[in-house]
Design an enzyme around this catalytic site. Sequence first.
Site, PDB file in Angstrom:
ATOM      1  N   ASP A 132      -2.263  -6.562  -2.290  1.00 12.40           N
ATOM      2  CA  ASP A 132      -1.464  -6.659  -1.079  1.00 12.40           C
ATOM      3  C   ASP A 132      -0.004  -6.552  -1.502  1.00 12.40           C
ATOM      4  O   ASP A 132       0.329  -6.808  -2.671  1.00 12.40           O
ATOM      5  CB  ASP A 132      -1.749  -8.006  -0.412  1.00 12.40           C
ATOM      6  CG  ASP A 132      -0.849  -8.277   0.771  1.00 12.40           C
ATOM      7  OD1 ASP A 132      -0.807  -7.434   1.688  1.00 12.40           O
ATOM      8  OD2 ASP A 132      -0.179  -9.327   0.778  1.00 12.40           O
ATOM      9  N   LEU A 133       0.889  -6.188  -0.601  1.00 10.25           N
ATOM     10  CA  LEU A 133       2.309  -6.067  -0.937  1.00 10.25           C
ATOM     11  C   LEU A 133       3.118  -7.261  -0.431  1.00 10.25           C
ATOM     12  O   LEU A 133       3.557  -8.104  -1.201  1.00 10.25           O
ATOM     13  CB  LEU A 133       2.872  -4.760  -0.368  1.00 10.25           C
ATOM     14  CG  LEU A 133       2.346  -3.457  -0.972  1.00 10.25           C
ATOM     15  CD1 LEU A 133       2.978  -2.253  -0.270  1.00 10.25           C
ATOM     16  CD2 LEU A 133       2.608  -3.392  -2.463  1.00 10.25           C
ATOM     17  N   ASP A 134       3.303  -7.344   0.897  1.00 15.65           N
ATOM     18  CA  ASP A 134       4.173  -8.364   1.482  1.00 15.65           C
ATOM     19  C   ASP A 134       3.689  -9.776   1.175  1.00 15.65           C
ATOM     20  O   ASP A 134       2.524 -10.118   1.400  1.00 15.65           O
ATOM     21  CB  ASP A 134       4.246  -8.188   3.005  1.00 15.65           C
ATOM     22  CG  ASP A 134       4.859  -6.863   3.414  1.00 15.65           C
ATOM     23  OD1 ASP A 134       5.616  -6.290   2.610  1.00 15.65           O
ATOM     24  OD2 ASP A 134       4.588  -6.411   4.542  1.00 15.65           O
ATOM     25  N   ASP A 163      -2.126 -12.843  -0.629  1.00 16.61           N
ATOM     26  CA  ASP A 163      -1.718 -14.193  -0.227  1.00 16.61           C
ATOM     27  C   ASP A 163      -2.446 -14.696   1.006  1.00 16.61           C
ATOM     28  O   ASP A 163      -2.405 -15.897   1.301  1.00 16.61           O
ATOM     29  CB  ASP A 163      -0.212 -14.211   0.061  1.00 16.61           C
ATOM     30  CG  ASP A 163       0.136 -13.436   1.327  1.00 16.61           C
ATOM     31  OD1 ASP A 163       0.640 -14.038   2.289  1.00 16.61           O
ATOM     32  OD2 ASP A 163      -0.109 -12.210   1.363  1.00 16.61           O
TER      33      ASP A 163
END
Length: 238
Positions: free
Chosen positions: A16-18, A188
């Site tokens: 995941d990025l954000d 997250d």
Amino acid sequence: MKFYRPLAAIKAITFDLDDTLYDNHPVIRRTTAESHAALQAFHPALRDFTPQAYQALRDELLLREPEIYHDVSEWRRRSVELAMLNIGLSAADATAGAEQVMAVFHQWRSQVEMPDETHQTLKILAEKVPLVAVTNGNACPEKMGIADYFRFTLRAGPDGRAKPWQDMYQLAAQRLNIAPQHILHVGDDLTTDVAGSLRCGMQACWINLRQGNLMQIADARLLPHVEISQLASLTSLL
């Protein structure tokens, strides 16, 4: 680092990025403010158009077209276009105006302060296994200086339904030609990242950056294989 399930051999890692590789909250606040200011400045009739009014248009559009949820950029563009149509602009002018506002949005969206730890960790991992970015958002790895670590990026909308739907997880495994059980997904969010990847047959790593208690969080439906509190901990798994 906490282990909840036995880990199989890890042959690839999806990220995941954000809020996994960086803190997304400051850039979202700035991007939202700058893009809304651009919307208000586009036409005198939009000068007093509030963020609350914009959110009402987003909600209206989602109610009419639930599937637009899977493409946040298109959802935003269409909402801006709708605001312009509602003040009497032609379809052509509204489309052009929405593109102009979205250009401002994308200008700010990827202006992230990337932690050194992220660069160092991704560099070490990328030398050992292929890495893939899998995001529901619209941040651009190229603009953030991290694209070179990834074999490719999958984005909700163009590449399938948003996580926790399995579309992008399955596509990542297919393009890598690696069985899902040998791919570790790191994220997250306990629903979109942990539950979503587990239901697709992948291994899951929850990055707990806010000292949450997995046993007390309401959306902790499925246990990840491993929990970490620092991204650099991943290097010890390979």
